[in-house]
Design a protein around this motif. Structure first.
Motif, PDB file in Angstrom:
ATOM      1  N   ALA A 377       0.848  -1.199   0.000  1.00  0.00           N
ATOM      2  CA  ALA A 377       0.000   0.000   0.000  1.00  0.00           C
ATOM      3  C   ALA A 377       0.877   1.240   0.000  1.00  0.00           C
ATOM      4  N   PHE A 378       0.494   2.237  -0.823  1.00  0.00           N
ATOM      5  CA  PHE A 378       1.083   3.568  -0.730  1.00  0.00           C
ATOM      6  C   PHE A 378       0.270   4.364   0.285  1.00  0.00           C
ATOM      7  N   SER A 379       0.943   5.047   1.223  1.00  0.00           N
ATOM      8  CA  SER A 379       0.253   5.819   2.261  1.00  0.00           C
ATOM      9  C   SER A 379       1.011   7.104   2.524  1.00  0.00           C
ATOM     10  N   THR A 380       0.283   8.143   2.935  1.00  0.00           N
ATOM     11  CA  THR A 380       0.939   9.403   3.298  1.00  0.00           C
ATOM     12  C   THR A 380       1.450   9.371   4.734  1.00  0.00           C
ATOM     13  N   SER A 381       1.157   8.294   5.510  1.00  0.00           N
ATOM     14  CA  SER A 381       1.619   8.176   6.889  1.00  0.00           C
ATOM     15  C   SER A 381       2.689   7.102   6.989  1.00  0.00           C
ATOM     16  N   SER A 382       3.709   7.398   7.770  1.00  0.00           N
ATOM     17  CA  SER A 382       4.763   6.407   8.001  1.00  0.00           C
ATOM     18  C   SER A 382       4.594   5.695   9.347  1.00  0.00           C
ATOM     19  N   SER A 383       3.530   6.038  10.080  1.00  0.00           N
ATOM     20  CA  SER A 383       3.363   5.466  11.418  1.00  0.00           C
ATOM     21  C   SER A 383       2.060   4.695  11.596  1.00  0.00           C
ATOM     22  N   THR A 384       1.041   5.019  10.837  1.00  0.00           N
ATOM     23  CA  THR A 384      -0.249   4.354  10.989  1.00  0.00           C
ATOM     24  C   THR A 384      -0.404   3.269   9.939  1.00  0.00           C
ATOM     25  N   VAL A 385      -0.592   2.045  10.370  1.00  0.00           N
ATOM     26  CA  VAL A 385      -0.736   0.930   9.449  1.00  0.00           C
ATOM     27  C   VAL A 385      -1.992   1.123   8.617  1.00  0.00           C
ATOM     28  N   PRO A 386      -1.881   1.110   7.274  1.00  0.00           N
ATOM     29  CA  PRO A 386      -3.078   1.310   6.441  1.00  0.00           C
ATOM     30  C   PRO A 386      -4.013   0.109   6.516  1.00  0.00           C
ATOM     31  N   THR A 387      -5.286   0.395   6.474  1.00  0.00           N
ATOM     32  CA  THR A 387      -6.299  -0.667   6.483  1.00  0.00           C
ATOM     33  C   THR A 387      -7.154  -0.643   5.222  1.00  0.00           C
ATOM     34  N   SER A 388      -6.933   0.343   4.346  1.00  0.00           N
ATOM     35  CA  SER A 388      -7.661   0.428   3.087  1.00  0.00           C
ATOM     36  C   SER A 388      -6.677   0.708   1.962  1.00  0.00           C
ATOM     37  N   GLY A 389      -7.130   0.509   0.725  1.00  0.00           N
ATOM     38  CA  GLY A 389      -6.249   0.726  -0.423  1.00  0.00           C
ATOM     39  C   GLY A 389      -5.137  -0.285  -0.521  1.00  0.00           C
ATOM     40  N   LEU A 390      -5.349  -1.466   0.034  1.00  0.00           N
ATOM     41  CA  LEU A 390      -4.307  -2.495   0.002  1.00  0.00           C
ATOM     42  C   LEU A 390      -4.350  -3.242  -1.332  1.00  0.00           C
ATOM     43  N   ALA A 391      -3.170  -3.471  -1.894  1.00  0.00           N
ATOM     44  CA  ALA A 391      -3.052  -4.244  -3.135  1.00  0.00           C
ATOM     45  C   ALA A 391      -2.518  -5.614  -2.786  1.00  0.00           C
ATOM     46  N   ALA A 392      -3.344  -6.650  -2.995  1.00  0.00           N
ATOM     47  CA  ALA A 392      -2.968  -7.998  -2.587  1.00  0.00           C
ATOM     48  C   ALA A 392      -1.842  -8.534  -3.442  1.00  0.00           C
ATOM     49  N   ALA A 393      -0.829  -9.095  -2.788  1.00  0.00           N
ATOM     50  CA  ALA A 393       0.296  -9.711  -3.494  1.00  0.00           C
ATOM     51  C   ALA A 393       0.047 -11.201  -3.649  1.00  0.00           C
ATOM     52  N   SER A 394       0.829 -11.813  -4.558  1.00  0.00           N
ATOM     53  CA  SER A 394       0.744 -13.258  -4.777  1.00  0.00           C
ATOM     54  C   SER A 394       2.080 -13.897  -4.438  1.00  0.00           C
ATOM     55  N   ALA A 395       2.007 -15.160  -4.047  1.00  0.00           N
ATOM     56  CA  ALA A 395       3.255 -15.885  -3.824  1.00  0.00           C
ATOM     57  C   ALA A 395       4.044 -15.926  -5.134  1.00  0.00           C
TER      58      ALA A 395
END
Length: 440
Positions: A377-395
């Motif tokens: 996830a790209f986020s404007t915060s470096s301290s708060t773990v994002p809970t939305s806008g996540l891009a799922a990765a694959s093995a």
């Protein structure tokens, strides 16, 4: 021819009786049998006279009732008593006047009646007599224990005195104190142990005594206990407030970051100039203390996937530190996250494939929580773990590897890339955040 008339016997002569042949003389008169006297029930005694006895009991006195034509003498007595008006009688047999009635509660009114008895049975009960039992004052308490508290306050502790045959228990207490040896007493009524006595002058010695009381009055004052208060110093601080306890996004599973705010000051609490921190496995109360820390503070050496309780305490020049804060519980990450072979460059162009490889990779290792997925996830915060806008990765076929092709954000600005390990249900169990990335 003359008529023969026998001469009558004198009135006081016994009548002659024919005796058997060979006997002569008069017979002896035979006594008549007397009836056996009948024992009758005794008269009831008069109302008893009641007087206060020792230890709150009663002394009961009564007179033996008279006999008459229908009542025989009394040979014994019974007594019965009851809480006044209740008619719940307790009988004591075979008593004699005066009788000491014990076992009655102090400070209560009792009814008493007397009954006579003899071989024929028992009489009616006497009229009722009533009296309220006295309550004896308490014994003196032992000398109290004294302990100096915050800001010159003194904590006073004492035990209730024992009761005995001449003293009842205490139902309350008074306290008095004086500059030591002056006997210039100030009394505080209606106290309970422990009691905190405030307002005493620091650096001075004080005598303190305790007095028990009950419905009968007050007991004697205890022996004095004396305490010299230490010179006044700053008051201990209030407890801090913990703002947060979180696992840091550095890819490890052994750390928690603790942030707190300094407590406010007031009339009984000074300013904080330092802090202590303690932590324990959640609920165990097995504390490890770290002294002289500052906020934020990172705990290290913890076990992955563990719930930890954390508290913080403020200090200053006071003899004792302040109270510990309320506990906050947090859980360490359960998976280790490290960058893969493809990482984002520090400069990106908005809306285009992530430079330099068009995508991102990470490695996620269970420690100890099983890894079931990963996300970026790209986020404007470096301290708060994002809970939305996540891009799922694959093995991606690498050992513990996960990868994804994706674009940089569509809007220019400063961003951070989050690499997240996921466990059951898509829960984030590990995190690593990059340094700042500029999107143009």
């Amino acid at each position: 021819m003359p008529i023969y008339r026998p001469t009558p016997l004198p009135a006081n002569r016994a009548t002659a009786t024919m005796l058997p042949t060979g006997q002569s003389g008069l017979s002896t008169p035979q006594p008549q049998p007397q009836p056996t006297p009948t024992v009758q029930l005794p008269n009831p005694p008069g109302a008893a006279v009641l007087a206060q006895g020792p230890s709150g009991g009663l002394i009961v006195t009564w007179a033996t009732p008279a006999t008459d034509g229908t009542h025989s003498a009394t040979t014994g007595f019974n007594l019965q008593f009851s809480p006044s008006g209740a008619a719940t009688w307790t009988i004591v047999s075979g008593v004699a006047s005066p009788y000491a009635l014990t076992g009655v509660a102090p400070g209560e009114t009792f009814d008493v009646q007397i009954q006579g008895s003899n071989a024929a049975g028992v009489s009616a009960w006497s009229a009722t007599s009533s009296l309220t039992t006295a309550t004896a004052v308490p014994n003196a308490t032992g000398a109290p224990s004294l302990m100096q508290g915050t800001g010159g306050a003194v904590t006073v502790i004492w035990a209730s005195p024992a009761s005995d045959s001449t003293h009842n228990g205490a139902t309350g207490f008074n306290l008095r104190y004086s500059p030591s040896g002056a006997a210039d007493w100030t009394t505080v009524a209606g106290v309970t142990s422990p009691y905190t006595l405030n307002g005493l002058a620091a650096g001075s010695a004080f005598d303190i005594e305790i007095q028990g009381l009950n419905a009968a009055g007050v007991g004697a004052w205890s022996a004095s206990s004396t305490l010299t208060l230490t010179a006044a110093g700053p008051n201990a601080p209030n407890a801090p407030a913990i703002a947060g306890v979180t696992p840091p996004p550095d890819g490890t599973t052994s750390k928690l970051s603790v942030v707190w705010t300094a407590p406010t000051t007031d009339s009984t609490h000074g300013a904080a100039i330092g802090f202590n921190l303690r932590y324990s496995p959640s609920g165990a109360g097995n504390w490890t203390t770290v002294s002289n820390v500052t906020s934020p503070y990172t705990l290290t050496g913890l076990t992955g996937g563990s719930a930890i309780d954390v508290e913080v305490q403020a200090t200053n020049a006071a003899v004792s530190p302040g109270a510990w804060s309320a506990a906050v519980t947090a859980t360490t990450w359960g998976a280790i996250v490290v960058p893969g072979n493809w990482t984002a460059a520090a400069s990106q162009v908005h809306g285009t494939s992530v430079a330099p490889n068009g995508g991102l990779q990470l490695d996620a290792t269970a420690s100890p929580t099983a890894v079931t997925g990963a996300a970026f996830a790209f986020s404007t915060s470096s301290s708060t773990v994002p809970t939305s806008g996540l891009a799922a990765a694959s093995a991606d076929g690498q050992t513990n590897g996960w990868g994804l092709y994706l674009n940089a954000p569509a809007t220019a600005g400063t961003y951070y890339v989050w690499m997240l390990a996921q466990g059951a249900g898509g829960t984030t169990i590990g995190a690593l955040v990059t340094s700042a990335i500029t999107v143009t």
